[in-house]
Design a protein around this motif. Structure first.
Motif: not given
Length: 529
Positions: A308-326
């Motif tokens: 779950d990339r959005p959850a990973l980015v939100e919980k760990v990176f708090k807006g400093t990263a974006e989900p990547l699908y390629s």
């Protein structure tokens, strides 16, 4: 880059001396420059010899070595640096020639001539170091010299990306007398012709770092705004942030956690400034086919279905990263959302169906490995979250293990890890740099990934296109292959942050298109608002 994950270090005394904009004070031989900046990072070089590293070591290389071509501030196209001019000498794009600037020398006094360029490039191929940049030279056939100032590269196939390759720090030019033709240099010094001379290097300890001073014989594009810089290497980002707050360093680059970035941004009206820029650095998982479980396509696809990339980015990176699908990130031509289009949102039911269809009925045991000191302290949090997501499905039993970068790299090269995490910053701003480094027998992830459809068909076709927009469709097709195999699982794309004390200027100009830090852009303001 990364994997580049990237590098800058510390003064023996933890004090930052004043630096005046636009003026330098010349010092006698052996004396300490009156003006020195200090920059912190968690990205320590793995090797000081450019023939031995295809990773974040490039950040140091860019500041102490020259390449034939480079990226002046604000440019995304290769531009002559040590060369006076370069270009293809034929219409088939198989002969590339460069004429050198006159009067170039290395810091040991040796002439930087055509013979030195040939020596520098040929030794990369001859040494073929594990984790080295030879893979970038797959199209190179021979290097020839014409007189003292002309170098001719003959290629074994058309390659419109070759100028981009020559602009990477992996193609750094080195003094023939200081760097053996058949082996890596192993001491703690460098001999280059770049903007700075490295006066000292401390690989370990609390003051681990590299002391750089302005190179008096440098002839290149860099407009140095300071006299000297110490790059400090931290093994923990919390220590680096404390050093910044205590004014023991003037700036930080790489390794800040999301919490630290947000915390520093909250103080943006105070003594610390945070500069944000779009990033093309990606982070991903690598599945090792030597492992009995990671070798199974169904296992890899089930992991892809559960992350779950959005959850990973939100919980760990708090807006400093974006989900990547390629593997090609947003902002680079050829970016797609293949993994989202195929797997959609995290779905345990669908992941179970994938495994059961392959006859896998028991929870799958996998070990996930990561470097503890390469990408910042958030890496441990990232892998803990991945473990949580996968085990919540009841389909996996995940063990997470971390090692310091040197030991981690050795384990990767030996093929010891079933699944491991890596970061990657582009070698050059082209989609080729997000596909070609990961495929083939010898690649940047030290895990053979033989894909004839990509290496024998799509990449060769793309490299015939000098107009890179015409090559995009080949990379879209290549990503379809990567999606099908799921040997590489893209996770997130980072933004770039440079945190500085309020009296430091130039932060917005420090990052080149390879996200390599150009420390010469930093300076201390004489006054500020």
């Amino acid at each position: 880059m990364f994997d580049r994950a990237r590098s800058l270090r510390a003064a023996a005394a933890l004090t930052s001396l004043s630096l005046l904009t636009g003026c330098g004070v010349l010092t006698e031989e052996g004396s300490e420059p009156e003006h020195r900046l200090s920059v912190g990072t968690t990205s320590k070089p793995s090797k000081l010899d450019p023939a031995g590293a295809w990773d974040g070591s490039w950040e140091l290389y860019r500041n102490v070595f020259q390449t034939l071509l480079s990226y002046p501030t604000g440019s995304s196209s290769p531009t002559p640096d040590a060369a006076k001019s370069c270009g293809f000498a034929d219409t088939a794009h198989r002969v590339y020639a460069c004429t050198l600037q006159p009067g170039l020398t290395f810091s040991d006094g040796t002439a930087l001539d055509a013979a030195a360029v040939r020596h520098s490039i040929e030794r990369i191929v001859r040494i073929n170091a594990d984790g080295g940049p030879k893979g970038l030279l797959s199209s190179l056939q021979t290097v020839e010299t014409e007189g003292k100032d002309k170098v001719v590269f003959r290629l074994n196939k058309p390659d419109a990306t070759f100028p981009f390759v020559l602009a990477t720090p992996g193609m750094a030019l080195v003094s023939p007398g200081a760097y053996p033709a058949g082996s890596l240099r192993t001491d703690n010094s460098v001999v280059g012709s770049g903007p700075y001379v490295m006066k000292a290097y401390r690989p370990k300890g609390a003051d681990s770092g590299a002391d750089l001073e302005r190179n008096p014989t440098y002839k290149g594009f860099a407009d140095r705004k300071n006299e000297a810089v110490t790059i400090r290497y931290f093994d923990d980002s919390a220590k680096m942030v404390k050093a910044l707050k205590d004014k023991q360093i003037d700036a930080t680059f790489r390794g800040l956690t999301a919490e630290q970035i947000v915390g520093l941004q909250d103080q943006s009206n105070g003594p610390i400034k945070v500069t944000e820029s779009p990033g093309s650095e990606i982070h991903y998982l690598v599945f090792n086919p030597k492992d009995r479980y990671a070798a199974k396509p169904a296992v890899r696809r089930a992991v892809a279905q559960l992350v779950d990339r959005p959850a990973l980015v939100e919980k760990v990176f708090k807006g400093t990263a974006e989900p990547l699908y390629s593997m090609i990130p947003t902002g680079i031509a050829g970016h797609t959302t293949d993994f989202f289009d195929t797997y959609g949102r995290a779905d345990a039911t669908e992941a179970k169906r994938i495994l059961r269809a392959a006859g896998i009925t028991e929870p799958v045991p996998l070990a996930f490995w990561y470097p503890t000191d390469r990408y910042g302290s958030a890496t441990a949090l990232e892998f803990a979250e991945l473990k949580r997501q996968l085990e919540a499905s009841g389909l996996f039993r995940i063990t997470i293990k971390g090692l310091e970068w040197e030991e981690f790299s050795q384990g990767v090269q030996k093929g010891s890890f079933p699944v491991f995490g890596r970061g990657w910053a582009p070698d050059y701003p082209d989609p080729d740099s997000f596909v070609s480094p990961f495929v083939g027998e010898n690649n940047a992830i030290s895990t053979p990934y033989v894909v004839p459809e990509i290496t024998g068909n799509l990449l060769p076709k793309s490299r015939r296109e000098v107009r890179r927009d015409k090559a995009i469709d080949y990379f879209v097709q290549a990503q379809d292959v990567l999606l099908r195999d799921a040997r590489l699982l893209p996770l997130w794309q980072g933004k770039m942050y440079v945190a500085t004390l309020e009296d430091i200027g130039g932060a917005e100009l420090t990052l080149d298109p390879q996200t390599v830090m150009q420390v010469w852009e930093l300076y201390r303001k004489t006054s500020w608002d």
